[in-house]
Design a protein around this motif. Sequence first.
Motif, mmCIF file in Angstrom:
data_model
loop_
_atom_site.group_PDB
_atom_site.id
_atom_site.type_symbol
_atom_site.label_atom_id
_atom_site.label_comp_id
_atom_site.label_asym_id
_atom_site.label_seq_id
_atom_site.Cartn_x
_atom_site.Cartn_y
_atom_site.Cartn_z
ATOM 1 N N UNK A 83 66.272 -3.576 79.100
ATOM 2 C CA UNK A 83 66.086 -3.080 80.781
ATOM 3 C C UNK A 83 66.513 -4.678 80.784
ATOM 4 N N UNK A 84 66.721 -5.037 82.326
ATOM 5 C CA UNK A 84 67.441 -6.125 82.811
ATOM 6 C C UNK A 84 66.452 -6.812 83.272
ATOM 7 N N UNK A 85 65.141 -6.639 83.337
ATOM 8 C CA UNK A 85 63.711 -7.702 84.170
ATOM 9 C C UNK A 85 62.635 -6.638 83.427
ATOM 10 N N UNK A 86 61.577 -7.379 83.118
ATOM 11 C CA UNK A 86 60.324 -6.307 82.880
ATOM 12 C C UNK A 86 59.273 -7.945 82.972
ATOM 13 N N UNK A 139 73.195 -4.812 88.328
ATOM 14 C CA UNK A 139 71.634 -3.942 88.376
ATOM 15 C C UNK A 139 72.190 -2.532 89.803
ATOM 16 N N UNK A 140 73.019 -2.806 90.690
ATOM 17 C CA UNK A 140 74.029 -1.777 91.325
ATOM 18 C C UNK A 140 74.725 -0.973 90.583
ATOM 19 N N UNK A 155 68.953 1.800 76.142
ATOM 20 C CA UNK A 155 69.327 0.349 77.212
ATOM 21 C C UNK A 155 68.546 0.072 76.865
ATOM 22 N N UNK A 197 74.483 0.345 87.158
ATOM 23 C CA UNK A 197 73.892 0.639 86.745
ATOM 24 C C UNK A 197 72.970 1.595 87.719
ATOM 25 N N UNK A 244 75.044 -11.302 82.243
ATOM 26 C CA UNK A 244 74.496 -11.819 83.380
ATOM 27 C C UNK A 244 74.846 -11.928 85.090
ATOM 28 N N UNK A 245 75.878 -10.814 84.070
ATOM 29 C CA UNK A 245 75.712 -9.742 85.452
ATOM 30 C C UNK A 245 75.035 -8.942 86.429
ATOM 31 N N UNK A 255 71.572 -9.440 85.051
ATOM 32 C CA UNK A 255 70.630 -9.736 85.402
ATOM 33 C C UNK A 255 70.598 -10.221 86.771
ATOM 34 N N UNK A 256 71.903 -9.552 87.648
ATOM 35 C CA UNK A 256 71.720 -9.866 89.556
ATOM 36 C C UNK A 256 72.095 -8.895 89.701
ATOM 37 N N UNK A 257 71.810 -8.432 90.874
ATOM 38 C CA UNK A 257 71.980 -7.063 92.036
ATOM 39 C C UNK A 257 73.377 -7.147 91.335
ATOM 40 N N UNK A 258 74.006 -6.936 91.619
ATOM 41 C CA UNK A 258 75.554 -6.420 91.759
ATOM 42 C C UNK A 258 75.577 -5.720 90.179
ATOM 43 N N UNK A 268 79.192 -13.149 80.652
ATOM 44 C CA UNK A 268 79.211 -13.069 82.765
ATOM 45 C C UNK A 268 78.669 -11.999 82.760
#
Lengths: 433, 277
Positions: free
Chosen positions: A413-416, A291-292, A411, A294, A283-284, A286-289, A280
């Motif tokens: 990254x959550x997206x690249x 990222x918010x 760290x 972080x 998964x979280x 990589x979701x907007x929540x 979870x």
Amino acid sequence: MQTSRAPGVAFIFKKALISALVALVLFSLMIGVRTEAGSDGQLTYWTRFGDLAMMVATVFGGSIVVELLRQWWGPVGTVRVVPPQVTSALSLGARLVAPVLLIFTFLVPVIFYNERYILDLGILVLTYVMLGWGLNVVVGLAGLLDLGYVAFYAVGAYSYALLATNFGLSFWICLPLAGILAAFWGVLLGFPVLRLRGDYLAIVTLAFGEIIRLVLLNWQSVTGGPNGVTGIPRPTMFGIPLSPGDDGLAAMLRIEFSPTHRIVFLFYLILALALLTNWVTIRLRRLPIGRAWEALREDEVACRALGINTTTTKLTAFATGAMFGGLAGAFFATRQGFISPESFTFHESALVLAIVVLGGMGSQLGVALAALAMIGGFELFRGLDQYRMLVFGMAMVLLMIWRPRGLIGHRAPTVFLERNQAISSDLVKEGHG
Amino acid sequence: MSADHILSVDHLSMRFGGIVAVNDLSFGAERRKITALIGPNGAGKTTVFNCITGFYKPTSGSMRLAHDDGRNIQLERLNDFRISKQAKVARTFQNIRLFPGMTALENLMVAQHNALMRASGLTLLGLIGAPSWRVAEKAAIDLARTWLERIGLLDRADDAAGNLPYGDQRRLEIARAMCTEPALLCLDEPAAGLNARESASLSELLLAIRANQGTSILLIEHDMSVVMEISDHVVVMDYGVKIAEGTPQHVRDDPKVIAAYLGADEEEAIAVMESGT
């Protein structure tokens, strides 16, 4: 090298002398004079100047050794050039750590089937892995320092214990309820501390943890007070009890009953819960929540300028972390069969926080490794009995000197777009609250 | 006010205790135009910005935002994140406030938070990986990619924002603000610390934003070359009040503006120095 030695000798001796002097002042009362209450309560004392001299001499000698080592190693902060092959081998090793660890964990009950002690230790470690991963959401991702995490662990444990003993609800119904109740308390804690940052936040969360413990201790009619809750039902394998009776799992599978079955079941249960937490959280992130969360840790003002509701973002972080704490608490209650407020002291919060900080804030693998080192390592040192805490503390100090940002400080990254490269820990903020 | 103003500031005042930072200021920012707010240090420009973007609550006065669809929003009644979320006003900061530990791409993804939150069904759809969420996420990455390309940072998309050179960080912050798809973009000294070449590319970027996105821009700037080149309208402030406004040429020749910038004291100082040598 030889030429620079000459001025070094005087310097080393001066430093060692200063250290010895400080040691003399400190230890003259601590070791040099020993006081005790005599037979009639009067003060008796005697001197131990021999021990004192030995201590001061040790400090003097140790200081010289440390200084020589420092000269031998060269100045701190020099960049050592590591051959690229070694670097790539290391990174390959790092990538393999997580899968290997996971496979090994799955095999632990098979390998150590007959060693109850190892299995119990494994369950304990996994409980702390789960707690660490839960707190990691709050501290590591959202950057909110929470010193009262044990409160949610307690809420989860008491939720299951009270619901099961009073209403006879099964573990599988109580588990989500415990999570929801803990999340609810997470939100309740979140509201008053929304405006607080840093030290102030830490103190209020600390107080919250104590309030929950004191309520559990004093609300005798409901929680049983210091006597705790006894006779908490053991978990069933989806309705099939793990008992020696005719309706038990062993009888159904037509195998001989063994109490180890339940331990193995508990092991896989906490493993599943911990992996759920991990899944979870990953998964979280990589979701907007996620990222918010972080982004909130990095810069709260910028978040507000981008239209992010910092209130709900903080509350969801508290609630999510608390929920995992609650699930772990329900597991703890069913494993122990007995809970009392004594299990939920500040010591537990500090331990879980230490795991998160030691692991590297925000790193899932780091937290798992730190839990293994902290709980497993603590057991390893059991043979040292009274020196256990000393060795353990020293190991932690050394680790913090070598890896100030935790075992895994960088760290991911959550997206690249092209390259999935880790971000150096110098750039990642720790959060202000 | 006959012109088509997206932002109308009326009798705005902001006091901090006894200090009057902004005193009865009125001005407008025209739709799809670039309005510059200039003035000497301490004139109250950033305070005006902080009022418009909801970081301060003004002591008195009103700020009306007129959207293209006819919606009128009183900015002084919104606060905090709602200015960006509901009124669609985005801002950048005088001292860059990127998320340094996140990559350039991640910075632009965070900016699309509200749109993505809706698309992820407040996280639930995203958690189970619903197809609609995947589509929305891909669209968000594409929007971020477009902006990275426009600011010339596509090849550094996966680098930490804190590792980028100063000029790139400035442009990334503007791209991040644009990713919130604002109606009004407020830039606080976007050219500060940039060299001549970087300033020129910044001017180009802002003109392109106005032309392509149709975003109205309000900027505070000290770099007069940028102000004169791109502004459609200039408002000059000094000691919290408006002392002049008009086209760049008009403002440049205004004796009050020249006096404010050079300052009476400074003239005296020059006179003293000249007489001394």
